[in-house]
Design a protein around this motif. Structure first.
Motif, mmCIF file in Angstrom:
data_model
loop_
_atom_site.group_PDB
_atom_site.id
_atom_site.type_symbol
_atom_site.label_atom_id
_atom_site.label_comp_id
_atom_site.label_asym_id
_atom_site.label_seq_id
_atom_site.Cartn_x
_atom_site.Cartn_y
_atom_site.Cartn_z
ATOM 1 N N MET A 10 1.030 -1.225 0.006
ATOM 2 C CA MET A 10 0.048 0.004 0.027
ATOM 3 C C MET A 10 0.799 1.086 -0.046
ATOM 4 S SD MET A 10 -2.901 -0.999 2.742
ATOM 5 C CE MET A 10 -3.649 0.440 2.800
ATOM 6 N N MET A 11 2.189 1.104 0.628
ATOM 7 C CA MET A 11 2.834 2.466 0.732
ATOM 8 C C MET A 11 3.760 2.622 -0.694
ATOM 9 S SD MET A 11 4.509 2.198 4.432
ATOM 10 C CE MET A 11 5.517 3.921 4.138
ATOM 11 N N ASP A 12 3.788 1.720 -1.618
ATOM 12 C CA ASP A 12 4.523 1.760 -2.750
ATOM 13 C C ASP A 12 4.195 2.926 -3.602
ATOM 14 O OD1 ASP A 12 5.308 -1.799 -3.588
ATOM 15 O OD2 ASP A 12 6.346 -0.370 -1.962
ATOM 16 N N PRO A 13 2.793 3.127 -3.839
ATOM 17 C CA PRO A 13 2.433 4.267 -4.540
ATOM 18 C C PRO A 13 2.725 5.572 -3.845
ATOM 19 C CG PRO A 13 0.637 2.550 -4.445
ATOM 20 C CD PRO A 13 1.771 2.103 -3.763
ATOM 21 N N LEU A 14 2.601 5.413 -2.342
ATOM 22 C CA LEU A 14 2.828 6.734 -1.875
ATOM 23 C C LEU A 14 4.432 7.208 -1.748
ATOM 24 C CD1 LEU A 14 1.867 8.602 0.545
ATOM 25 C CD2 LEU A 14 2.555 7.188 2.331
ATOM 26 N N VAL A 15 5.265 6.095 -1.948
ATOM 27 C CA VAL A 15 6.573 6.401 -2.089
ATOM 28 C C VAL A 15 6.852 7.228 -3.329
ATOM 29 C CG1 VAL A 15 8.789 5.689 -2.257
ATOM 30 C CG2 VAL A 15 7.762 4.694 -0.450
ATOM 31 N N TYR A 16 6.177 6.958 -4.475
ATOM 32 C CA TYR A 16 6.208 7.251 -5.700
ATOM 33 C C TYR A 16 5.759 8.595 -5.624
ATOM 34 C CZ TYR A 16 7.963 3.011 -7.969
ATOM 35 O OH TYR A 16 8.758 2.029 -7.928
ATOM 36 N N ARG A 17 4.459 8.861 -4.975
ATOM 37 C CA ARG A 17 3.998 10.065 -5.148
ATOM 38 C C ARG A 17 4.716 11.148 -4.349
ATOM 39 N NH1 ARG A 17 -1.083 7.390 -3.978
ATOM 40 N NH2 ARG A 17 -0.750 7.982 -1.686
ATOM 41 N N LYS A 18 5.480 10.828 -3.325
ATOM 42 C CA LYS A 18 6.287 11.684 -2.599
ATOM 43 C C LYS A 18 7.726 11.988 -3.504
ATOM 44 C CE LYS A 18 4.753 10.633 2.142
ATOM 45 N NZ LYS A 18 4.468 11.916 2.255
ATOM 46 N N LEU A 19 8.075 10.977 -3.890
ATOM 47 C CA LEU A 19 9.458 11.043 -4.810
ATOM 48 C C LEU A 19 8.852 12.046 -5.823
ATOM 49 C CD1 LEU A 19 12.345 10.387 -5.336
ATOM 50 C CD2 LEU A 19 11.343 8.409 -6.671
ATOM 51 N N TRP A 20 7.528 11.801 -6.629
ATOM 52 C CA TRP A 20 7.195 12.812 -7.654
ATOM 53 C C TRP A 20 7.492 14.278 -7.105
ATOM 54 C CZ3 TRP A 20 7.224 13.661 -12.658
ATOM 55 C CH2 TRP A 20 6.280 14.781 -13.055
ATOM 56 N N GLY A 21 7.142 14.664 -5.869
ATOM 57 C CA GLY A 21 7.283 15.756 -5.629
ATOM 58 C C GLY A 21 8.686 16.646 -5.399
ATOM 59 N N PHE A 22 9.430 15.829 -5.524
ATOM 60 C CA PHE A 22 11.003 16.222 -5.725
ATOM 61 C C PHE A 22 11.323 16.121 -7.229
ATOM 62 C CE2 PHE A 22 11.363 14.659 -1.495
ATOM 63 C CZ PHE A 22 12.056 15.910 -0.767
ATOM 64 N N VAL A 23 10.904 15.277 -8.107
ATOM 65 C CA VAL A 23 10.960 15.378 -9.424
ATOM 66 C C VAL A 23 10.270 16.437 -10.174
ATOM 67 C CG1 VAL A 23 10.737 13.878 -11.286
ATOM 68 C CG2 VAL A 23 11.361 12.707 -9.324
ATOM 69 N N LYS A 24 9.182 16.794 -9.796
ATOM 70 C CA LYS A 24 8.114 17.501 -10.514
ATOM 71 C C LYS A 24 8.800 18.818 -10.799
ATOM 72 C CE LYS A 24 3.624 19.704 -10.360
ATOM 73 N NZ LYS A 24 2.390 19.750 -9.118
ATOM 74 N N PRO A 25 9.883 19.534 -10.079
ATOM 75 C CA PRO A 25 10.502 20.852 -10.579
ATOM 76 C C PRO A 25 11.576 20.597 -11.863
ATOM 77 C CG PRO A 25 10.647 20.659 -8.153
ATOM 78 C CD PRO A 25 10.031 19.258 -8.715
ATOM 79 N N HIS A 26 11.810 19.153 -11.951
ATOM 80 C CA HIS A 26 12.588 18.851 -13.249
ATOM 81 C C HIS A 26 11.839 18.123 -14.050
ATOM 82 C CE1 HIS A 26 15.846 20.002 -10.375
ATOM 83 N NE2 HIS A 26 15.267 19.154 -9.530
ATOM 84 N N LYS A 27 10.485 18.404 -14.414
ATOM 85 C CA LYS A 27 9.544 17.356 -15.163
ATOM 86 C C LYS A 27 10.186 17.805 -16.820
ATOM 87 C CE LYS A 27 6.087 20.939 -14.803
ATOM 88 N NZ LYS A 27 4.319 21.122 -14.430
ATOM 89 N N VAL A 28 10.557 18.838 -17.031
ATOM 90 C CA VAL A 28 10.917 19.232 -18.430
ATOM 91 C C VAL A 28 12.145 18.060 -18.908
ATOM 92 C CG1 VAL A 28 12.099 20.970 -19.988
ATOM 93 C CG2 VAL A 28 10.196 21.553 -18.445
ATOM 94 N N LYS A 29 13.064 17.960 -17.791
ATOM 95 C CA LYS A 29 14.264 17.224 -18.390
ATOM 96 C C LYS A 29 13.528 15.513 -18.184
ATOM 97 C CE LYS A 29 17.664 19.799 -15.340
ATOM 98 N NZ LYS A 29 18.606 19.737 -14.245
ATOM 99 N N LEU A 30 12.685 15.300 -17.461
ATOM 100 C CA LEU A 30 12.032 14.111 -17.622
ATOM 101 C C LEU A 30 11.359 13.818 -18.780
ATOM 102 C CD1 LEU A 30 11.322 11.325 -16.155
ATOM 103 C CD2 LEU A 30 9.514 12.491 -15.188
ATOM 104 N N PHE A 31 10.513 14.720 -19.304
ATOM 105 C CA PHE A 31 9.857 14.738 -20.340
ATOM 106 C C PHE A 31 10.825 14.631 -21.542
ATOM 107 C CE2 PHE A 31 7.902 16.951 -24.284
ATOM 108 C CZ PHE A 31 6.829 16.237 -24.429
ATOM 109 N N ILE A 32 11.946 15.216 -21.849
ATOM 110 C CA ILE A 32 12.899 15.389 -22.793
ATOM 111 C C ILE A 32 13.490 14.182 -22.936
ATOM 112 C CG2 ILE A 32 14.821 16.215 -23.899
ATOM 113 C CD1 ILE A 32 14.133 19.152 -22.862
ATOM 114 N N SER A 33 13.996 13.700 -21.640
ATOM 115 C CA SER A 33 14.585 12.275 -21.501
ATOM 116 C C SER A 33 13.742 11.079 -22.216
ATOM 117 C CB SER A 33 14.977 11.921 -20.038
ATOM 118 O OG SER A 33 15.506 10.727 -20.029
ATOM 119 N N THR A 34 12.287 11.327 -21.781
ATOM 120 C CA THR A 34 11.421 10.229 -22.254
ATOM 121 C C THR A 34 11.355 10.217 -23.710
ATOM 122 O OG1 THR A 34 10.187 10.245 -20.016
ATOM 123 C CG2 THR A 34 9.107 9.176 -21.845
#
Length: 589
Positions: A10-34
């Motif tokens: 049950m916590m697995d999605p929670l970890v990913y959501r919290k991690l997304w909070g740190f990734v979000k400011p760099h979402k442009v890099k993530l988008f270009i990388s994808t």
């Protein structure tokens, strides 16, 4: 175990959501990388199609040799540029994701460090230092592995499986559907492997933790082991722990060793089905030779990601565990709250305790209705047997711990209504265990503040710590870890100098002379009048000789003030203070 599995799942999605909070400011890099990843994969998937077209349209098309060679050369040039594009976009995707990963890890480490710095003493005392260090270093590094190894691979593997499936269907629907009938068993196998791997992984982690605990405990206590001749017993106990880890690891190896051959078997079966059915279709002219070759090429790409997922599952488990630990730390409440202060900066140093009650653990009171006043510039000494609550009182003044009831006032204002920086700038301690950091003596004196060199020199001379000025590099002398290149007395004098440099209105001397020799104590006695002059001072000392000149002495017993007065007044009472004095000096009074 089932409950634990359910909780972690049950916590697995929670970890990913919290991690997304740190990734979000760099979402442009993530988008270009994808996007780069998708382009590189598209190139990889087009290579079998290009080979298929070369076989069907050039080699098997009945063209002249010259026409066939020209067509093949044209496709070879296209293949070269496709492969070059794959290399360029793969490099860009990996490099950009690595930058994103480091940005995120740096942010998490910094956030975790600041979070720990602002934690209250209750949390810090209950949490082992090793666990905090591990959270900021090892646990964050496992999340880095999640990015660099797992996330990239899973994104690529998932996209590759989808891309291969679409390409197979594009080439020939019938053969593709027959081929894909062998795929569901592979996903069932992944599901079973995931369950088995999770179980053995947890068992390995448990055994590793047990081994680490045993090693830490017995390495720290190795002197006792040697003195009592317990080497053989300890060695046998460790052999049991080590064997448990070995057996747990072998179970993990067994699960992994079983999975890969089974995937290889399914891959071979799928390949055999393609060759058999494709051969029949080829004989009936239902498909071309190029399509059959493309199917065989693509099918090998289909099962490689499945094998890769299995290899990355252990890293993913470790990263999820590390993620849970670091985000649990970040979710821990911070009871130390910064508030807007209505207090002026010119603190006078008037301290008052009003019926203060305090307990470290609920139901186990340490202080029971403590009340006293300390006027500006007054020296108050706190004495009593061990556990009476002396150090606790000094900790409460600086809001290291919240009180249960009552109030503590500084210049008539409740300290809970003051902002912590102002409060702690006004009240500074000289602790029993001197803390000096690795760095120069100057850095330890200033603690990051801009202070004139002359002020530092005067402070050192005032507290008789001018031995520093005789060192080859003087205040720029580097201190080892724990300032081990200085004596206990020298460290104590430096802590005096540090307090004097920062010029607090209230000074706390917690066992300030308990860890020094007689000569150093004499130096400290000479420095004390300079140090406490014009300051409200709370002094704790087991050596009662250091507090004879205190304006008032408070005697504590079981969390209560039982005696109060000057040195001579308390001796004349012949109570607890008198007994303490007799025990220490053995004098006829």
């Amino acid at each position: 175990m089932n409950n634990q599995e359910k909780e972690i799942k049950m916590m697995d999605p929670l970890v990913y959501r919290k991690l997304w909070g740190f990734v979000k400011p760099h979402k442009v890099k993530l988008f270009i990388s994808t996007i780069m990843l998708i382009i590189a994969l598209a190139g990889e998937l087009y290579v079998p199609i290009l080979i298929q077209k070369t076989v069907d349209n050039q080699i098997m098309a009945g063209l002249t040799v010259e026409q066939a060679q020209n067509g093949i050369m044209h496709n070879v040039i296209i293949l070269f540029f496709i492969l070059l594009s794959i290399v360029v976009f793969s490099f860009g995707q990996i490099y950009l994701l690595a930058i994103l990963s480091q940005d995120v890890m740096t942010a998490i480490r910094h956030t975790a460090f600041n979070h720990i710095l602002n934690q209250n003493m209750d949390f810090l005392n209950k949490t082992p230092v090793g666990k905090l260090v591990s959270s900021v270093t090892s646990d964050v590094e496992t999340i880095n592995e999640l990015f660099n190894s797992v996330f990239t691979s899973l994104l690529r593997d998932g996209a590759l499986i989808i891309g291969v499936t679409i390409t197979l269907l594009f080439l020939d629907i019938k053969l593709a559907l027959i081929t894909l009938l062998t795929v569901p068993p592979a996903f069932v196998l992944i599901y079973l492997f995931r369950i088995a791997s999770r179980k053995v992984f947890r068992n390995v982690q448990k055994c590793v933790s047990s081994v680490n605990t045993y090693l830490s405990e017995h390495f720290n206590g190795v002197q006792i082991v040697q003195l009592f001749g317990a080497e053989k017993k300890t060695s046998k106990e460790f052999q049991v722990e080590n064997q448990n880890l070995y057996l747990a690891t072998m179970k993990q190896v067994y699960v992994q060793a079983t999975f890969r051959p089974l995937v290889d078997l399914l891959s071979s079966i799928s390949m055999a089905v393609v060759i058999y059915v494709g051969g029949k279709y080829l004989g009936k002219d239902m498909i071309s030779l190029g399509i059959l070759i493309a199917f065989i090429n693509l099918l090998s790409k289909f099962f490689d990601p499945i094998k890769d997922m299995a290899d990355k599952f252990g890293i993913m488990q470790s990263a999820m565990a590390g993620g849970e630990r670091i985000f649990t730390l970040l979710d821990s409440p911070q009871e130390v709250i910064e508030e807007q202060s209505t207090m002026a900066n010119d603190i006078e140093g008037n301290i008052e305790f009003r019926d203060v009650h305090f307990s470290y653990k609920k139901g186990e009171p340490i202080l029971k209705g403590i009340s006293f006043k300390a006027a500006p510039g007054e020296t108050i000494a706190l004495v009593g047997y061990t556990g009476a609550g002396k150090t606790t009182i000094t900790n409460l003044v600086t809001r290291l711990w919240p009180i249960d009831s009552g109030s503590i006032l500084l210049d008539g204002k409740d300290i809970n209504d003051m902002d912590i920086p102002t409060l702690r700038k006004s009240i500074l301690p000289v602790l029993q265990d001197v803390v000096l950091f690795s760095g120069t003596i100057r850095e330890n004196l200033t603690l990051g503040k801009e202070i004139d060199n002359e002020v530092l020199v005067q402070a050192l001379k005032a507290v008789h710590a001018d031995f520093v000025l005789n060192l080859p590099e003087q205040m720029d002398t580097k201190l080892h870890e724990g300032a081990s290149n200085l004596s206990a007395g020298q460290r104590q004098l430096l802590s005096f100098a540090r307090a004097l440099v920062h010029n607090p209105k209230v000074l706390i001397l917690d066992e300030a002379t308990s860890n020094v020799d007689t000569d150093t104590e004499h130096l400290i006695q000479k420095a004390l009048p300079v140090l406490i002059e014009g300051r409200t001072s709370l002094v704790i000392a087991h050596r009662l000789s250091t507090i004879r000149k205190a304006d008032r002495i408070l005697v504590l017993e079981q969390g209560k003030i039982i005696e109060s007065g000057t040195h001579q007044e308390l001796l004349s009472l012949q109570g607890t203070y008198y007994n303490l004095y007799q025990l220490q000096f053995n004098e006829d009074l």
